[in-house]
Design a protein around this motif. Structure first.
Motif, mmCIF file in Angstrom:
data_model
loop_
_atom_site.group_PDB
_atom_site.id
_atom_site.type_symbol
_atom_site.label_atom_id
_atom_site.label_comp_id
_atom_site.label_asym_id
_atom_site.label_seq_id
_atom_site.Cartn_x
_atom_site.Cartn_y
_atom_site.Cartn_z
ATOM 1 N N LEU A 36 0.833 -1.198 0.000
ATOM 2 C CA LEU A 36 0.000 0.000 0.000
ATOM 3 C C LEU A 36 0.868 1.249 0.000
ATOM 4 N N PHE A 37 0.499 2.217 -0.839
ATOM 5 C CA PHE A 37 1.213 3.496 -0.898
ATOM 6 C C PHE A 37 0.370 4.532 -0.169
ATOM 7 N N GLY A 71 -3.248 -0.637 -8.466
ATOM 8 C CA GLY A 71 -3.345 -2.044 -8.831
ATOM 9 C C GLY A 71 -2.002 -2.670 -9.148
ATOM 10 N N ALA A 72 -0.972 -1.837 -9.313
ATOM 11 C CA ALA A 72 0.361 -2.355 -9.625
ATOM 12 C C ALA A 72 1.391 -1.914 -8.589
ATOM 13 N N VAL A 73 0.936 -1.463 -7.420
ATOM 14 C CA VAL A 73 1.854 -1.010 -6.383
ATOM 15 C C VAL A 73 2.700 -2.188 -5.906
ATOM 16 N N SER A 74 3.994 -1.943 -5.790
ATOM 17 C CA SER A 74 4.931 -3.001 -5.455
ATOM 18 C C SER A 74 6.156 -2.409 -4.774
ATOM 19 N N LEU A 75 6.832 -3.234 -4.021
ATOM 20 C CA LEU A 75 8.111 -2.840 -3.437
ATOM 21 C C LEU A 75 9.061 -2.347 -4.526
ATOM 22 N N PHE A 76 8.960 -2.942 -5.703
ATOM 23 C CA PHE A 76 9.871 -2.601 -6.791
ATOM 24 C C PHE A 76 9.603 -1.224 -7.384
ATOM 25 N N GLY A 77 8.521 -0.580 -7.005
ATOM 26 C CA GLY A 77 8.282 0.803 -7.398
ATOM 27 C C GLY A 77 9.329 1.745 -6.822
ATOM 28 N N LEU A 78 10.044 1.285 -5.784
ATOM 29 C CA LEU A 78 11.121 2.106 -5.221
ATOM 30 C C LEU A 78 12.194 2.403 -6.267
ATOM 31 N N ASP A 124 3.764 -4.568 -12.382
ATOM 32 C CA ASP A 124 2.854 -4.916 -13.474
ATOM 33 C C ASP A 124 1.882 -5.944 -12.896
ATOM 34 N N ASN A 125 0.588 -5.624 -12.887
ATOM 35 C CA ASN A 125 -0.365 -6.510 -12.215
ATOM 36 C C ASN A 125 -0.813 -7.710 -13.058
ATOM 37 N N THR A 126 -0.054 -8.026 -14.105
ATOM 38 C CA THR A 126 -0.325 -9.251 -14.867
ATOM 39 C C THR A 126 0.705 -10.336 -14.544
ATOM 40 N N LYS A 127 1.461 -10.111 -13.486
ATOM 41 C CA LYS A 127 2.491 -11.059 -13.079
ATOM 42 C C LYS A 127 2.620 -11.028 -11.558
ATOM 43 N N THR A 128 2.970 -12.175 -10.989
ATOM 44 C CA THR A 128 3.319 -12.234 -9.578
ATOM 45 C C THR A 128 4.693 -12.862 -9.490
ATOM 46 N N MET A 129 5.565 -12.216 -8.728
ATOM 47 C CA MET A 129 6.962 -12.623 -8.621
ATOM 48 C C MET A 129 7.249 -13.088 -7.202
ATOM 49 N N PHE A 130 8.080 -14.103 -7.073
ATOM 50 C CA PHE A 130 8.507 -14.613 -5.775
ATOM 51 C C PHE A 130 10.014 -14.447 -5.634
ATOM 52 N N ILE A 131 10.444 -13.889 -4.486
ATOM 53 C CA ILE A 131 11.865 -13.796 -4.140
ATOM 54 C C ILE A 131 12.006 -14.241 -2.686
ATOM 55 N N THR A 132 13.236 -14.474 -2.258
ATOM 56 C CA THR A 132 13.424 -14.847 -0.859
ATOM 57 C C THR A 132 13.312 -13.605 0.023
ATOM 58 N N MET A 133 12.999 -13.837 1.273
ATOM 59 C CA MET A 133 12.896 -12.728 2.223
ATOM 60 C C MET A 133 14.244 -12.013 2.342
#
Length: 163
Positions: free
Chosen positions: A48-49, A100-107, A135-144
């Motif tokens: 959330l922003f 709808g496309a808010v993400s940590l990667f927006g940083l 991009d809200n047409t994809k979901t990405m997984f990374i390690t913590m």
């Protein structure tokens, strides 16, 4: 302009961060996106922003997607008042993203480095964490661990909160 998800992929590859991606139809909410990644390991996040009423402080809150945000509790934890969702214009101006496309990667798009990163403690014990790659047409997984490294390498600090 470089496609948002390509910027994320290229950045993570350059950092030698491994990731996996699930492509799906556009998902404007966490609930919609979760339908496409059922059964996969990792915490589903809601990113959330937020900002204060005077627009003098900006917050990127990453929390478990199943939780509801108690804004009053958040205000107490961060010692700020009248926290609200930022407008689509503020989101575009600060992070180069649309609702709808808010993400940590927006940083990656925040040249001013003026966004406060907040993490909900409850989700941090998981091994994997999910985000949209801007991009809200994809979901990405990374390690913590890679999430923490990403935050730090781009000059951000974070606060862990008990929401």
């Amino acid at each position: 302009m470089v496609e948002q998800s390509k910027l994320v992929y290229d950045t993570l590859t350059g950092m030698q961060i491994q990731y996996s991606v699930v492509e799906h139809p556009p998902a404007a909410t966490t609930e919609e996106a979760d339908k496409f990644i059922e059964g996969m390991e990792g915490v589903r996040t809601k990113t959330l922003f937020l900002c204060n009423k005077k627009n003098t402080a900006y917050y990127l809150l990453v929390m478990d997607g199943a939780k509801r945000l108690d804004i009053k509790k958040l205000e107490g934890l961060i010692s700020d008042k009248k926290i609200r969702f930022c407008s689509p214009e503020q989101l575009m101006g600060k992070m180069g993203l649309t609702p709808g496309a808010v993400s940590l990667f927006g940083l990656l798009n925040n040249a001013e480095k003026d966004i406060n990163v907040l993490l909900d403690r409850e989700m941090l014990s998981e091994r994997l964490i999910s985000f949209h790659p801007n991009d809200n047409t994809k979901t990405m997984f990374i390690t913590m661990g890679d999430m923490y490294r990403f935050i730090g390498e781009f000059g951000y600090e974070y606060r862990v909160l008990d929401l």
